[in-house]
Every structure is written in structure tokens, then in C-alpha cells.
Write an enzyme that holds these catalytic residues in place. Sequence first.
Site, PDB file in Angstrom:
ATOM      1  CG  ASP A  42     -17.980 -24.550 -39.106  1.00 55.45           C
ATOM      2  OD1 ASP A  42     -17.901 -25.661 -38.357  1.00 55.45           O
ATOM      3  OD2 ASP A  42     -17.131 -24.169 -39.742  1.00 55.45           O
ATOM      4  CG  ASP A  44     -12.225 -26.194 -35.848  1.00 53.92           C
ATOM      5  OD1 ASP A  44     -11.162 -26.056 -35.470  1.00 53.92           O
ATOM      6  OD2 ASP A  44     -13.287 -26.797 -35.500  1.00 53.92           O
ATOM      7  CG  ASP A 220     -14.947 -23.459 -42.961  1.00 50.73           C
ATOM      8  OD1 ASP A 220     -15.786 -23.952 -41.888  1.00 50.73           O
ATOM      9  OD2 ASP A 220     -13.694 -23.696 -42.981  1.00 50.73           O
TER      10      ASP A 220
END
Length: 271
Positions: A42, A44, A220
Site C-alpha cells: 500500500d 499512504d 495500514d
Amino acid sequence: MTSRQLALNVLQRRCPLEERFHTVAMTLPDLRNPDHLALFLDFDGTLVAIASHPDEVRLDPKTRDALAQLNEVLTGALAIITGREIAAVDRFLEPLRLSIAGVHGLMRRNAQGKTYESAFDSRLPAAIERAVFPLLAKHPGLLVERKYGALALHYRAHPELEQASIEAMESAVGELAATEIKRGKMVVEVKAIGGNKGAAVADFLKEEPFVGRRPVFAGDDATDEDAFAVVNARGGVSIKVGPGATTARFRAAGTEEFLEWLRRLPAQLAG
Ligand SMILES: [Mg+2]
């Protein structure tokens, strides 16, 4: 020796190193055998710390270097799986050009440089704009991110507008079929149905150089859970970055700890 240490020793004797991943949590995995691994990341909150504005995140040059090295060590079996558009991530990675799935899997550029984009209802952008306009007119501090087949409303600067933001997005979804709501950290998004992060990982795994490799995915946020599910089902390695409920089998305390691990990874895999 405590009973916990004893249990761990027994576990370690029973399981070869690679298999121990399934039984250990709250730690980062010890990865080897680059020829057998495919790495999915991922962006961000995983490769960059989240900033107050999406344009303000900063990719550390050391992270970019680590990604370039990993792409080499893994002979191209590295892809970014993000909610952003592909072009947005390209700008941060420049001059590095990687395989990327963007807008939660609505678009994907594979290792051969071929881009796939899911089609969506052409009325979608206008319908979302109509739904969010009253809220934006009243609260100019809300941030809109317009993307291919999606619109994200960031309420980081106005956490009190969470419910109003969600309601505006629900009204957009109510107007059109084949749309869905994605929730993330201080963001709610309407997007065309046509992929998710798990499907994007599965699509990469059908192609060279990813095919036949064991997937590793780190993310996240809530939208990363689709990818954790795909990776777990294939006996891969799922890593949650930061706190929060998850089905991932490993965890980094936060972005910083994850990046330290990631920067050590090229040497570890090569060695
Ligand atoms: Mg993220």
C-alpha cells in the site's frame, strides 16, 4: 525456561522457518528466498506517513532506493496497491516506475507496462458531484480528491463532519447502481464497483513475474483487508501497519517501524 518459551521452542521445532509466519503475530516477518516471493505494498500510511493533505506526503529518498533495490532483487515481482490514481503514485516514485494498482483496483498497470481500467457508468462523476456539492458549499475545509471512477472526501481537517460526509456519499450511491462506499482513515469515498485491493493482488499473481510466487502484502487501512484475505488464503504473508483490528498475521507498530524493516529487506533477501 518459562512455559511460554517452552511453547515457542516446541512450535519452532515443529515448523520450518517459513511456516512459522502463520503462528506469530505482533511482529514483522523474517523473509528469505526472493525468487519465491511477490511483494505488494500500500502507499499512504505504509510507504509514506499520512499528511494533512494527500499532496503533502513525502516519500523519503531512502524508501525510493529500497523500492528500486527490491524491484531488482525480486526481478520485478513488486507492485504498489493503492487508493490513489496510478499517475499520482508515479509522481512520488519518479524516476522509478513500478507495477501499480490504483483507485483500489479500478485501474492496474502490470509489469509489462500494460494498463487495464475498469469501465464505469458515465453518469457517476456528475452524480457524486451533485451529492457532495451542498456539503462542500457549507464546509470549504473539506477536501475533495477526484479520481478515475471515484471521488474521495477527506475530513481530516474537520473530523466533526464525518457523519455528514458519509451521508453525502450514501446519497450519491443511492442515485446510481454499481457503486460502493469505501471508508478509510479520515476519508470516505464513492467508487464504481470493479475491483478491490484483493482482486488486484490476485490479478497480478496470474501474470509474470508474480505467478507462482508467495504473496506478501503490507497495508495500514480498512481497504487493505481485502488484500490480507487473498494473501492469507494463499499461504502468504500479511502485514498490518499500525494499530487497529485486522486479519493480517503480522504487524508493524507504525509506518516508521515498517519502513525500517523494508529498508533492511533488500540486503536480507539478497544475502
Ligand atoms: Mg494506506
